[in-house]
Scaffold this motif. Structure first.
Motif, mmCIF file in Angstrom:
data_model
loop_
_atom_site.group_PDB
_atom_site.id
_atom_site.type_symbol
_atom_site.label_atom_id
_atom_site.label_comp_id
_atom_site.label_asym_id
_atom_site.label_seq_id
_atom_site.Cartn_x
_atom_site.Cartn_y
_atom_site.Cartn_z
ATOM 1 N N ILE A 45 3.941 -117.209 28.873
ATOM 2 C CA ILE A 45 5.031 -117.496 29.775
ATOM 3 C C ILE A 45 4.788 -116.588 30.713
ATOM 4 N N GLU A 46 4.689 -115.253 30.598
ATOM 5 C CA GLU A 46 4.532 -114.287 31.400
ATOM 6 C C GLU A 46 3.722 -114.854 32.573
ATOM 7 N N ASP A 47 2.411 -115.268 32.255
ATOM 8 C CA ASP A 47 1.589 -115.574 33.190
ATOM 9 C C ASP A 47 1.803 -116.663 33.885
ATOM 10 N N PHE A 48 2.367 -117.739 33.235
ATOM 11 C CA PHE A 48 2.812 -119.008 33.751
ATOM 12 C C PHE A 48 3.922 -118.808 34.882
ATOM 13 N N VAL A 49 4.748 -117.794 34.480
ATOM 14 C CA VAL A 49 5.897 -117.660 35.593
ATOM 15 C C VAL A 49 5.368 -117.082 36.864
ATOM 16 N N ALA A 50 4.457 -116.037 36.721
ATOM 17 C CA ALA A 50 3.809 -115.527 37.774
ATOM 18 C C ALA A 50 3.137 -116.389 38.671
ATOM 19 N N SER A 51 2.420 -117.433 37.928
ATOM 20 C CA SER A 51 1.769 -118.432 38.607
ATOM 21 C C SER A 51 2.516 -119.658 39.597
ATOM 22 N N VAL A 52 3.733 -119.587 39.251
ATOM 23 C CA VAL A 52 4.447 -120.757 40.025
ATOM 24 C C VAL A 52 5.592 -120.354 40.741
ATOM 25 N N ASP A 53 6.080 -121.011 41.703
ATOM 26 C CA ASP A 53 7.293 -120.341 42.502
ATOM 27 C C ASP A 53 8.482 -120.307 42.057
ATOM 28 N N ASP A 54 8.766 -121.417 41.191
ATOM 29 C CA ASP A 54 9.996 -121.799 40.774
ATOM 30 C C ASP A 54 9.980 -122.255 39.197
ATOM 31 N N PHE A 55 10.375 -121.146 38.428
ATOM 32 C CA PHE A 55 10.570 -121.369 36.986
ATOM 33 C C PHE A 55 11.227 -120.052 36.425
ATOM 34 N N LYS A 56 12.102 -120.347 35.599
ATOM 35 C CA LYS A 56 12.875 -119.417 35.050
ATOM 36 C C LYS A 56 12.841 -119.470 33.516
ATOM 37 N N ALA A 57 12.488 -118.350 32.761
ATOM 38 C CA ALA A 57 12.340 -118.386 31.456
ATOM 39 C C ALA A 57 12.924 -117.137 30.887
ATOM 40 N N VAL A 58 13.468 -117.505 29.792
ATOM 41 C CA VAL A 58 14.181 -116.438 28.770
ATOM 42 C C VAL A 58 13.629 -116.497 27.218
ATOM 43 N N SER A 59 13.047 -115.476 26.691
ATOM 44 C CA SER A 59 12.484 -115.283 25.472
ATOM 45 C C SER A 59 13.417 -114.618 24.563
ATOM 46 N N LEU A 60 13.733 -115.253 23.515
ATOM 47 C CA LEU A 60 14.828 -114.618 22.582
ATOM 48 C C LEU A 60 13.826 -114.066 21.305
ATOM 49 N N ARG A 61 14.174 -112.887 20.982
ATOM 50 C CA ARG A 61 13.648 -112.028 19.893
ATOM 51 C C ARG A 61 14.391 -112.112 18.858
ATOM 52 N N TYR A 62 14.299 -113.031 17.969
ATOM 53 C CA TYR A 62 15.100 -113.028 16.538
ATOM 54 C C TYR A 62 14.827 -112.088 15.643
ATOM 55 N N PHE A 63 16.014 -111.359 15.425
ATOM 56 C CA PHE A 63 15.555 -110.449 14.019
ATOM 57 C C PHE A 63 15.793 -111.429 12.745
ATOM 58 N N ASN A 64 16.602 -110.976 11.713
ATOM 59 C CA ASN A 64 16.533 -111.961 10.406
ATOM 60 C C ASN A 64 17.591 -112.937 10.318
ATOM 61 N N PRO A 65 17.459 -114.277 10.990
ATOM 62 C CA PRO A 65 18.370 -115.258 10.792
ATOM 63 C C PRO A 65 18.775 -115.604 9.485
ATOM 64 N N ILE A 66 20.118 -115.683 9.011
ATOM 65 C CA ILE A 66 20.531 -115.916 7.666
ATOM 66 C C ILE A 66 21.937 -116.538 7.804
#
Ligand code: WQD
Length: 338
Positions: A163-184
């Motif tokens: 995702i990091e490399d992809f976002v850097a390669s295009v002009d127009d893209f917005k990404a958010v990565s959510l790091r889950y802890f322990n879902p219950i």
């Protein structure tokens, strides 16, 4: 605000809870799921909870033709939330190729098609496993990642880097990565919840299945750790809080200025609880006596990990509202419906 959001894996545990929150926030989720780890009855349950039938495309996210057909049919898609992945740590050690193929290929197919069809808003389901055993706690988003402890964890690290490399390669893209802890936990209606296939590897479904008499007893994997009661500490977050954070992430992307974005957020409560504390809290809130014994450590377990949630609080405007007791009560109420 463009309302149509594709939710891959949207019939799964976290995906289905997120679909509920998206509908309640005025979005129009479109579910893509191959039901490899979900049941079709979830679709009816979602209709009961939300009062509307969520559109479903049954198929595999690694199938480019299928995904292209969905995107072409739907047209004005505002964004994508990508849950679809295999997620069992132990299984990933047994079947690494299946995990790399499914978890990495599905991301590659999705990003390629999003680029072609100019869909520029993306939320990715990542994991606290990228941190391994952190050197300092609570763990913040800029804590360096550690070598993955499993192929599953490695797929999450690889996907974040793609995702990091992809976002850097295009002009127009917005990404958010959510790091889950322990879902219950489960939705308070007890209409949707966790459906572990086979013997649960995660703690809370094993606790509820033991209390329900489906398992003879729970084994606590080690009490000789360097923690107050000797058992491992984790950050257990209610799945409804987790789902709400995804809506906040979509809002954040829609409202963010500029044309490019790549942000990572921890999604936890910011509080650590030990295995024995989970057991004691479960017994307290349910009145059930849990049959458990102390056994040997489980290989691959980190001793303790819990989140710093300052960034999520400040930038997403999100904080977990439900505590461990509520999550365990909702998990138990859900278990009793199975
Ligand atoms: C929690 C604690 C066990 C079962 C999971 C996912 C991982 C990531 C984070 C998504 C540990 C103990 C467990 C049992 C026990 N989620 N335990 N007896 O290992 O933190 O990781 O959540 O990305 O992918 O696997 O969760 O629930 O397996 O274990 O004592 O029967 O409970 O040792 O300390 P874990 P878990």
């Amino acid at each position: 605000m463009v309302k149509k959001i594709i939710v891959t894996g949207g019939a799964g545990y976290i995906g289905s809870h997120t679909v509920v929150q998206l509908v309640e926030s005025g979005y129009e989720p479109i579910i893509i799921d191959n039901f490899s780890n979900a049941e079709h009855r979830v679709m009816d349950r979602l209709e009961t909870i939300t009062g509307r039938r969520t559109k479903l495309y049954e198929g595999d996210c690694t199938d480019e033709d299928f995904m292209r057909r969905v995107i072409e049919k739907e047209g004005d898609i505002g964004g994508v939330i990508h849950f679809a992945a295999y997620k069992a740590v132990g299984e990933s050690v047994q079947k690494p190729l299946a995990y790399y193929k499914n978890n990495v290929d599905s991301l590659l197919v999705l990003l390629e098609l999003m680029k072609q069809y100019n869909i520029n808003n993306f939320v990715f389901s990542s994991s606290c496993t990228v941190y391994g055993q952190p050197d300092q706690l609570p763990v913040t988003e800029d804590t360096p990642k550690k070598p993955a402890e499993s192929p599953y964890g490695n797929t999450k690290q690889i996907c974040e880097e793609i995702i990091e490399d992809f976002v850097a390669s295009v002009d127009d893209f917005k990404a958010v990565s959510l790091r889950y802890f322990n879902p219950i936990g489960a939705h308070p209606s007890s209409l949707i919840g966790e459906l572990p296939l086979g013997v649960p590897s995660n703690l809370v479904p094993f606790v509820t299945q033991t209390a329900a008499g489906l398992r003879e007893k729970l084994t606590v994997f080690g009490e000789d750790y360097n923690t107050p009661d000797g058992t491992c500490i984790r950050d257990y977050i209610h799945v409804v809080d987790l789902a709400k954070a995804h809506v906040k992430a979509v809002d954040f992307i829609q409202n963010s200025g500029g044309t490019t974005l790549n942000e990572l957020f921890n999604l936890g409560t910011g509080k650590g609880n030990s295995v024995l504390e989970v057991i004691k809290t479960f017994e307290k809130v349910t009145g059930e006596k849990l049959n458990f014994e102390i056994g040997p450590r489980r290989s691959g377990d980190v001793e303790q990990v819990y989140a710093s949630v300052d960034k999520s609080n400040k930038i997403l405007g999100w904080t977990a509202e439900l505590d461990l007791g509520q999550a365990l009560k909702d998990a138990w109420n859900w278990q009793k419906t199975l």
